[in-house]
Design a protein around this motif. Sequence first.
Motif, mmCIF file in Angstrom:
data_model
loop_
_atom_site.group_PDB
_atom_site.id
_atom_site.type_symbol
_atom_site.label_atom_id
_atom_site.label_comp_id
_atom_site.label_asym_id
_atom_site.label_seq_id
_atom_site.Cartn_x
_atom_site.Cartn_y
_atom_site.Cartn_z
ATOM 1 N N GLY A 36 -1.101 0.729 0.305
ATOM 2 C CA GLY A 36 -0.351 -0.231 1.112
ATOM 3 C C GLY A 36 1.075 -0.413 0.631
ATOM 4 O O GLY A 36 2.013 -0.422 1.432
ATOM 5 N N TRP A 37 1.256 -0.558 -0.684
ATOM 6 C CA TRP A 37 2.608 -0.710 -1.237
ATOM 7 C C TRP A 37 3.444 0.534 -0.993
ATOM 8 O O TRP A 37 4.612 0.454 -0.639
ATOM 9 C CB TRP A 37 2.566 -1.039 -2.725
ATOM 10 N N LEU A 40 4.425 0.570 2.587
ATOM 11 C CA LEU A 40 5.444 -0.453 2.855
ATOM 12 C C LEU A 40 6.820 0.045 2.427
ATOM 13 O O LEU A 40 7.798 -0.082 3.175
ATOM 14 C CB LEU A 40 5.094 -1.757 2.144
#
Length: 82
Positions: A36-37, A40
């Motif tokens: 996810g990071w 992002l």
Amino acid sequence: MQNRSLIGNINRAFSAHPASVGESYSAHLVTAGGFGWALLKASLACFVHALLPFAFEKTGSKAIAELHAKMVSNRDRRHASR
């Protein structure tokens, strides 16, 4: 008795998918959170690239390729150990 059923359903909701990919809940949290990071950061680079085409020309596609390779290699390693 109904309370035990509710707790069992909650436990299954948090453990079924991680177990299906060979991970504990905490291992899945770390792995999925890391993805996810990374996504992002790649997403933000893509938005900047949309405004400034000379910036981050390969960042998004490179991140996707790296994440895909990581996911596939992890999946292949888990299936090989079964």
